[in-house]
Write a protein that holds these residues in place. Structure first.
Motif, PDB file in Angstrom:
ATOM      1  N   TYR A  13      32.136  42.153  39.262  1.00 22.59           N
ATOM      2  CA  TYR A  13      32.980  41.702  40.366  1.00 22.59           C
ATOM      3  C   TYR A  13      32.307  40.478  40.985  1.00 22.59           C
ATOM      4  O   TYR A  13      31.554  40.586  41.964  1.00 22.59           O
ATOM      5  CB  TYR A  13      33.164  42.807  41.416  1.00 22.59           C
ATOM      6  N   GLN A  17      36.111  40.942  46.908  1.00 21.38           N
ATOM      7  CA  GLN A  17      37.233  41.877  46.788  1.00 21.38           C
ATOM      8  C   GLN A  17      37.387  42.650  48.091  1.00 21.38           C
ATOM      9  O   GLN A  17      36.393  43.064  48.705  1.00 21.38           O
ATOM     10  CB  GLN A  17      37.000  42.878  45.647  1.00 21.38           C
ATOM     11  N   LYS A  36      36.886  50.473  37.625  1.00 26.74           N
ATOM     12  CA  LYS A  36      37.383  51.497  38.557  1.00 26.74           C
ATOM     13  C   LYS A  36      36.233  52.346  39.105  1.00 26.74           C
ATOM     14  O   LYS A  36      36.134  52.569  40.313  1.00 26.74           O
ATOM     15  CB  LYS A  36      38.407  52.392  37.847  1.00 26.74           C
ATOM     16  N   ILE A  39      33.940  51.046  41.963  1.00 25.49           N
ATOM     17  CA  ILE A  39      34.401  51.177  43.350  1.00 25.49           C
ATOM     18  C   ILE A  39      33.941  52.508  43.931  1.00 25.49           C
ATOM     19  O   ILE A  39      33.433  52.576  45.064  1.00 25.49           O
ATOM     20  CB  ILE A  39      35.931  51.033  43.419  1.00 25.49           C
ATOM     21  N   ALA A  68      28.223  45.550  49.479  1.00 25.66           N
ATOM     22  CA  ALA A  68      29.416  46.389  49.631  1.00 25.66           C
ATOM     23  C   ALA A  68      29.427  46.889  51.064  1.00 25.66           C
ATOM     24  O   ALA A  68      28.387  47.318  51.584  1.00 25.66           O
ATOM     25  CB  ALA A  68      29.402  47.549  48.652  1.00 25.66           C
ATOM     26  N   CYS A  70      31.769  49.305  53.811  1.00 26.45           N
ATOM     27  CA  CYS A  70      32.869  50.241  54.049  1.00 26.45           C
ATOM     28  C   CYS A  70      33.126  50.352  55.553  1.00 26.45           C
ATOM     29  O   CYS A  70      32.188  50.408  56.346  1.00 26.45           O
ATOM     30  CB  CYS A  70      32.530  51.628  53.489  1.00 26.45           C
ATOM     31  N   CYS A 365      42.862  47.643  38.945  1.00 22.48           N
ATOM     32  CA  CYS A 365      41.650  46.925  38.545  1.00 22.48           C
ATOM     33  C   CYS A 365      41.962  46.102  37.300  1.00 22.48           C
ATOM     34  O   CYS A 365      42.454  46.637  36.305  1.00 22.48           O
ATOM     35  CB  CYS A 365      40.508  47.897  38.268  1.00 22.48           C
ATOM     36  N   VAL A 378      40.393  43.255  41.915  1.00 23.22           N
ATOM     37  CA  VAL A 378      41.286  44.337  42.328  1.00 23.22           C
ATOM     38  C   VAL A 378      42.567  43.713  42.870  1.00 23.22           C
ATOM     39  O   VAL A 378      42.523  42.892  43.786  1.00 23.22           O
ATOM     40  CB  VAL A 378      40.642  45.224  43.411  1.00 23.22           C
TER      41      VAL A 378
END
Length: 626
Positions: A13, A17, A36, A39, A68, A70, A365, A378
């Protein structure tokens, strides 16, 4: 619960995204190797105190940070809204790994973080070491962008600047070293609370050992050992259904609503009824040992247990439908879709999860190559244009059309006869891939045959979805080709007053369309070099092929000589050779030819004969082109 995430520069990636999640159903789909599971792994790393020893691989420029993040809202704790994330960055020549939390406290933004050393082997970073240092109550400077993202989910305009400012808030030099006897860091304490609301399942959760006929384990003397291993691996059932027996310590014991569990299981397995019995070490289903229970029923039980556990608010399920029949999968989809107060995030290859109602909550994806380097992205269906969303929803009405969402290459054909013939030709090529004479005659090498036969065939039937399919394939980076009858574009129009006919070209958005107006009959259009041949060349640019004869049935009959015809169509009543135009358009002749193809009595001989004909060679050459 988890509301959104953003990430970049991890495991192919390369670009930024962003993915939004909602209550209930969220689906992640895509072909194999499209990223997939990455993620899920990033979500787990952001939500758990348990740090994986393996380090996420980076792509692109090693000096660019890999990260990353969240975003969580409505947490049953204080603060109820926060960001949890990870990043890897360089300081000099040294790479370090950080887990961080950023939260709103009054009108301020504060953060805490843990730093882990990266272990190098042979000059390459291979794994993450132990927790070495931490920071807490760190003031965050870029207040506006972070507040907007935490409170509203507003994606910052400049992601790279946004992330670099987060990283600069936790400089490596300012971490406080932890002593060996020091308790958990502030970051770990927050993550510990966060992971109480999170659960994820992985493919390795299968409770039964894989076996084959050559295995020693299928022998009777292995039965007791197999039973013991199955029960030992059934952790979801053991820890949720038998919490008092499942774990030696009382730490992290989960409580489920057993009535909700049984109701959910009954809905999934209706009209059958299944009950869990036995003990944590000898689990049974309707009195049958777990080893003998159908896999789909075991999966249904595991899902119902997780569904009935009120602690879990963010639930990631990878391939939860294994062993389930399509009807059960559809029930599973509806249960999740109607659920409230929980975010379910599913990874699956099962087209039964896809419907026009779930498409807005589906993320595809996509894998592509940039300068021969894999690059994933994505595509969230909710972010597509209005026209593209309508196109995708139309495709979900037919299972065959849903393949567009999972395929790498597709070939759309009009009818069942077309599909059977093309499948037969592809199969013949694969079976004779080592036949050098055949390859020489068709100008193919083994790789050409593999690429041609790897196209998934989609039967359009009466659906005229060409433009919608093209739109979806462009959105999801799918190679798309069409094999259509000539009458999809060429129509004979009659003027009753003038007693004249003319050729009309339809569905053709090219400026050269007017050049075909001079043709008055189909024969003149086909025979003139400025007619059919020009149309063919123009449409092949558009990845569309059609037979010069018109339809597949005409191609078959007109390509065969008398001996070939009699050998294949041994019991023909209405199809005659040679076949005139009047005879061919007769309903009896067309139906009989289709019946021969569908019945498949002499299809092997038909495919073997057709593959060497000029029109099939032209088709193969068309499919060979990139």
């Amino acid at each position: 619960m988890l509301r959104s995430m953003m990430f970049k520069n991890v495991v192919h990636y390369n670009e930024h995204q962003s993915v939004e999640f909602s209550d209930g159903f969220n689906l992640i789909i895509g072909r194999n190797g499209s990223g997939k599971s990455v993620i899920f792994e990033l979500i787990r790393r952001c939500m758990s105190t348990r740090i994986s020893s393996t380090i996420p691989s980076t792509c692109g420029n090693e000096k660019d940070p890999a990260f990353a993040i969240c975003r969580f809202t409505n947490l049953e704790r204080s603060p109820c809204e926060l960001l949890s994330g990870i990043f890897m960055a360089l300081e000099g020549e040294k790479k370090y790994f950080v887990k961080f939390i950023i939260y709103k406290y009054s009108d301020r933004l504060l953060g805490c973080a843990d730093k882990y050393d990266c272990i190098s082997t042979g000059g390459k970073i291979k794994s993450i070491g132990a927790l070495m240092a931490s920071r807490e109550n760190v003031p965050i400077t870029d207040v506006d962008a972070l507040k907007n993202y935490i409170e509203n989910g507003t994606i910052p305009k400049n992601i790279d600047t946004f992330v670099r400012e987060i990283i600069s808030s936790f400089p490596k030099s300012e971490f406080d070293l932890l002593s060996s006897g020091e308790p958990q860091s502030a970051c770990q304490l927050v993550l510990y609370e966060l992971e109480n609301f999170f659960v994820a399942t992985f493919p390795m959760r299968s409770i039964g050992p894989s076996q084959w006929t050559e295995s020693e384990r299928v022998r009777a003397n292995w039965r007791e050992a197999n039973e013991k291993e199955v029960n030992a691996r059934a952790e979801i059932i053991r820890d949720l259904y038998f919490p008092e027996e499942g774990k030696e310590s009382t730490e992290n014991k989960r409580r489920i609503d057993k009535k909700l569990f049984q109701d959910t299981l009954d809905k999934l397995t209706y009209p059958n009824h299944f009950e869990v019995g036995g003990t944590a070490h000898t689990i049974t289903i309707n009195g049958i040992s777990l080893l003998r229970a159908p896999e789909g029923i075991v999966e249904a039980i595991q899902f119902a247990l997780i569904f009935a556990c009120n602690d879990f608010k963010t639930i990631c399920l990878e391939e939860p439908d294994r062993g389930m029949h399509p009807e059960m999968v559809e029930r599973l989809r509806e249960l999740i879709f109607r659920s409230e107060g929980k975010a379910f995030i599913l990874i699956s290859h099962n087209i039964s999860f896809v419907s026009r109602w779930t498409i807005p909550k589906t993320h595809v994806c996509v894998s592509e190559k940039v300068d021969a380097t894999p690059n994933h992205k994505v595509v969230s269906c909710s972010n597509l244009s209005y026209i593209s969303q309508r196109s995708v929803k139309l495709l979900t009405d037919t299972d065959d059309l849903k393949k567009v969402l999972f395929a790498r290459r597709i070939l759309c054909v009009e009818g069942k006869a077309d599909k059977i013939v093309i499948e037969g030709i592809f199969s013949y090529l694969v079976q004779h891939i080592d036949d050098e004479n055949l390859r020489r005659e068709l100008n193919l090498d083994p790789m050409d045959i593999q690429n041609i036969s790897s196209h998934q065939l989609i039967e359009l039937g009466s659906c005229s979805y060409e433009e919608q399919i093209r739109s979806c394939c462009e959105d999801f980076n799918v190679s798309c080709r069409f094999l259509l009858d000539l009458d999809a574009y060429v129509v004979i129009t009659k003027d009753e007053k003038k007693k004249a006919t003319s050729i009309a070209i339809q569905g053709f958005k090219i400026r050269q369309k007017g050049r075909f107006d001079k043709f008055k009959t189909l024969d003149s259009f086909i025979s003139d070099p400025e007619g059919l041949d020009v149309l063919i060349r123009l449409k092949e640019i558009d990845q569309t092929f059609f037979w010069k004869g018109g339809r597949i049935e005409e191609l078959i009959v007109k390509s065969l000589d008398a001996s070939e015809f009699s050998a294949i169509f041994t019991e023909a009543r209405y199809i005659k050779h040679p076949l005139s135009e009047v005879e061919f358009v007769s309903k009896n002749a067309k139906n009989e030819l289709q019946e021969f193809i569908l019945r498949g009595d002499n299809n092997s001989l038909l495919f073997k004969t057709l593959v060497m004909k000029d029109e099939i060679k032209r088709f193969v050459e068309f499919m060979k082109r990139n």
